[in-house]
Scaffold this active site. Structure first.
Site, PDB file in Angstrom:
ATOM      1  N   THR A  48       0.855  -1.188   0.000  1.00  0.00           N
ATOM      2  CA  THR A  48       0.000   0.000   0.000  1.00  0.00           C
ATOM      3  C   THR A  48       0.893   1.240   0.000  1.00  0.00           C
ATOM      4  O   THR A  48       2.050   1.184   0.448  1.00  0.00           O
ATOM      5  CB  THR A  48      -0.965  -0.012   1.195  1.00  0.00           C
ATOM      6  OG1 THR A  48      -0.208  -0.117   2.399  1.00  0.00           O
ATOM      7  CG2 THR A  48      -1.953  -1.173   1.101  1.00  0.00           C
ATOM      8  N   THR A  50       1.393   4.400   1.542  1.00  0.00           N
ATOM      9  CA  THR A  50       2.117   4.966   2.686  1.00  0.00           C
ATOM     10  C   THR A  50       3.075   3.939   3.277  1.00  0.00           C
ATOM     11  O   THR A  50       4.206   4.272   3.645  1.00  0.00           O
ATOM     12  CB  THR A  50       1.141   5.481   3.759  1.00  0.00           C
ATOM     13  OG1 THR A  50       0.291   6.467   3.155  1.00  0.00           O
ATOM     14  CG2 THR A  50       1.867   6.099   4.935  1.00  0.00           C
ATOM     15  N   CYS A  51       2.636   2.707   3.344  1.00  0.00           N
ATOM     16  CA  CYS A  51       3.463   1.643   3.913  1.00  0.00           C
ATOM     17  C   CYS A  51       4.725   1.416   3.081  1.00  0.00           C
ATOM     18  O   CYS A  51       5.828   1.291   3.610  1.00  0.00           O
ATOM     19  CB  CYS A  51       2.655   0.348   4.010  1.00  0.00           C
ATOM     20  SG  CYS A  51       1.086   0.523   4.885  1.00  0.00           S
ATOM     21  N   SER A  52       4.559   1.370   1.769  1.00  0.00           N
ATOM     22  CA  SER A  52       5.668   1.055   0.867  1.00  0.00           C
ATOM     23  C   SER A  52       6.576   2.231   0.564  1.00  0.00           C
ATOM     24  O   SER A  52       7.756   2.044   0.290  1.00  0.00           O
ATOM     25  CB  SER A  52       5.125   0.520  -0.457  1.00  0.00           C
ATOM     26  OG  SER A  52       4.495  -0.719  -0.263  1.00  0.00           O
ATOM     27  N   VAL A  56       7.889   1.705   5.826  1.00  0.00           N
ATOM     28  CA  VAL A  56       8.930   0.674   5.766  1.00  0.00           C
ATOM     29  C   VAL A  56      10.285   1.252   5.330  1.00  0.00           C
ATOM     30  O   VAL A  56      11.300   0.975   5.971  1.00  0.00           O
ATOM     31  CB  VAL A  56       8.513  -0.514   4.875  1.00  0.00           C
ATOM     32  CG1 VAL A  56       9.680  -1.464   4.640  1.00  0.00           C
ATOM     33  CG2 VAL A  56       7.348  -1.256   5.522  1.00  0.00           C
TER      34      VAL A  56
END
Length: 162
Positions: A48, A50-52, A56
């Protein structure tokens, strides 16, 4: 269940990952972090935006600095299956220290009291975005985001707390 908080002992739980020989393994959180200083951070979903693009990468980039400040384990958890987590981890070739662990059914996320219902968006029950600093199983920092925000759970926020 009340969300995990500072002063709580982190619950044990079993998560899954692929080892360096590409064999599916399960591991208990307590076996990984007992007697250690660790960061556990979670994202609502692998791949996703924001996560990627933010969450992270921040931990991948800052993990050497976290290690220099005594953090022995940096663990990324997501309510995804281990095959997805393995594929996602491969998109961070520069990663040397972050372990990607799958909470396929969200059982561990629920034990933490940090589930997030994204059914309205077609994603089902996921994890809230968070970052926990844990010292010998005791939570010393609990940075838990509201909704889909990304304001308090970054690697920089954890570094400030160390």
């Amino acid at each position: 269940m009340a969300p995990i908080a500072v002063g709580d002992v982190i619950p044990d739980g079993t998560l899954a990952y692929f080892d360096t020989e590409d064999q599916l393994q399960s591991v208990s959180i307590h076996s990984l972090i007992a007697g250690k200083k660790a960061v556990l951070f979670a994202v609502p979903g692998a791949f996703t935006p924001t996560c990627s693009l933010k969450h992270v990468p921040g931990f991948v980039e800052k993990s050497p600095e976290l290690k220099s400040k005594g953090v022995q384990e940096v663990i990324c958890i997501s309510v995804n299956d281990p095959f997805v987590m393995k594929a996602w981890a491969k998109t961070f070739p520069e990663n040397e220290h972050v372990k990607f662990l799958a909470d396929g059914s969200g059982v561990y996320t629920k034990a933490l009291g940090l589930e997030l219902d994204l059914s309205e968006k077609g994603l089902g029950i996921r994890s809230k975005r968070f970052a926990l600093l844990v010292d010998d199983l005791k939570v010393t920092v609990a940075n838990i985001e509201a909704g889909g925000e990304f304001t308090v759970s970054s690697a920089e926020d954890i570094l400030k707390a160390l």
